[in-house]
Write a protein that holds these residues in place. Structure first.
Motif, mmCIF file in Angstrom:
data_model
loop_
_atom_site.group_PDB
_atom_site.id
_atom_site.type_symbol
_atom_site.label_atom_id
_atom_site.label_comp_id
_atom_site.label_asym_id
_atom_site.label_seq_id
_atom_site.Cartn_x
_atom_site.Cartn_y
_atom_site.Cartn_z
ATOM 1 N N ARG A 90 0.830 -1.209 0.000
ATOM 2 C CA ARG A 90 0.000 0.000 0.000
ATOM 3 C C ARG A 90 0.860 1.252 0.000
ATOM 4 N N LYS A 91 1.919 1.250 0.808
ATOM 5 C CA LYS A 91 2.803 2.404 0.842
ATOM 6 C C LYS A 91 3.467 2.634 -0.511
ATOM 7 N N ARG A 92 3.917 1.533 -1.123
ATOM 8 C CA ARG A 92 4.575 1.655 -2.425
ATOM 9 C C ARG A 92 3.605 2.166 -3.486
ATOM 10 N N VAL A 93 2.363 1.652 -3.452
ATOM 11 C CA VAL A 93 1.365 2.108 -4.421
ATOM 12 C C VAL A 93 1.043 3.578 -4.213
ATOM 13 N N ASP A 94 0.852 3.975 -2.950
ATOM 14 C CA ASP A 94 0.560 5.383 -2.670
ATOM 15 C C ASP A 94 1.724 6.278 -3.096
ATOM 16 N N ARG A 95 2.955 5.812 -2.825
ATOM 17 C CA ARG A 95 4.123 6.608 -3.227
ATOM 18 C C ARG A 95 4.222 6.720 -4.749
ATOM 19 N N ARG A 97 1.752 6.397 -6.851
ATOM 20 C CA ARG A 97 0.631 7.205 -7.335
ATOM 21 C C ARG A 97 0.922 8.694 -7.143
ATOM 22 N N GLY A 98 1.471 9.022 -5.966
ATOM 23 C CA GLY A 98 1.818 10.427 -5.723
ATOM 24 C C GLY A 98 2.891 10.927 -6.673
ATOM 25 N N ALA A 99 3.900 10.078 -6.939
ATOM 26 C CA ALA A 99 4.957 10.479 -7.860
ATOM 27 C C ALA A 99 4.417 10.670 -9.269
ATOM 28 N N ALA A 100 3.497 9.774 -9.686
ATOM 29 C CA ALA A 100 2.919 9.901 -11.026
ATOM 30 C C ALA A 100 2.081 11.167 -11.128
ATOM 31 N N ALA A 101 1.311 11.470 -10.070
ATOM 32 C CA ALA A 101 0.495 12.684 -10.089
ATOM 33 C C ALA A 101 1.376 13.929 -10.124
ATOM 34 N N GLU A 102 2.445 13.917 -9.325
ATOM 35 C CA GLU A 102 3.352 15.073 -9.323
ATOM 36 C C GLU A 102 4.050 15.232 -10.678
ATOM 37 N N GLN A 103 4.392 14.111 -11.296
ATOM 38 C CA GLN A 103 5.033 14.178 -12.605
ATOM 39 C C GLN A 103 4.082 14.779 -13.639
#
Length: 205
Positions: A90-95, A97-103
């Protein structure tokens, strides 16, 4: 009665006696007694004492309980391992997802930076007035909500990680490399550098 009958009467009255002249072996008697005792002993051993049966039952129950405890511990460790793996997932997916959104946001904002550069030049020339100035300020505020921040002002200490020097000169007015002119402001998105600032740098003379 006739004389012949009188002569035969004493013989008919005689008893018949049978005598057993076989000798009894004393050792055979002892063997029989020993066999009887052995039979009693073996017959008695077939039935366990109540205390011994309780001990056997308690031992079997303890072994079964130990096996159940071992199985429970293994299942508990498996559950803990699966829970930890799921939490890490879950942490890896959230991280990610956040990185993809920021990108994605960074890519969109980077494409808008030339427009902000035009607004900066219009502001410097005094052309950013009236409704046009209001729209420019609203656009800047809206982009700021996504984490976009501008940097690069005249007099800032030169930072090679944030500034791109396009001109150098010596100056007795500075004690450290200093930005004396900003040709184009830089921008960051949170802690991420989207674009460095283009500056002219003065070094101590």
């Amino acid at each position: 009665m006739s004389t012949a009958d009188d002569e035969n009467e004493p013989q008919a009255a005689e008893r018949v006696v049978i005598r057993d002249r076989r000798k009894i072996d004393p050792s055979a008697k002892d063997s029989a007694a020993t066999a009887a005792k052995a039979k009693e002993s073996s017959g008695g051993g077939a039935h366990r004492a109540p205390g011994q049966e309780d001990d056997d039952a308690a031992g079997a129950f303890g072994a079964e309980l130990g096996a159940l405890r071992t199985d429970l511990e293994e299942r508990t460790r498996d559950l803990q391992r699966v829970t930890a793996e799921y939490a890490n997932y879950r942490k890896r997916v959230d991280r990610d997802r956040g990185a993809a959104a920021e990108q994605t946001i960074g890519s969109v904002l980077t494409s808008l930076l030339p427009i902000l550069d035009d607004l900066d030049r219009a502001r410097e020339h005094g052309d950013l007035v009236g409704p046009f100035a209001t729209v420019a300020e609203a656009l800047t505020a809206a982009l700021g909500k996504y984490g976009l921040a501008a940097f690069g002002e005249k007099g800032d200490p030169f930072d090679p990680t944030r500034h791109e020097a396009v001109a150098h000169q010596m100056s007795a007015d500075v004690t450290e490399p200093t930005c004396i002119e900003v040709m184009r402001r830089g921008y960051t998105l949170g802690e991420r550098l989207l674009r460095p600032a283009l500056v002219a740098v003065a070094d101590p003379a």
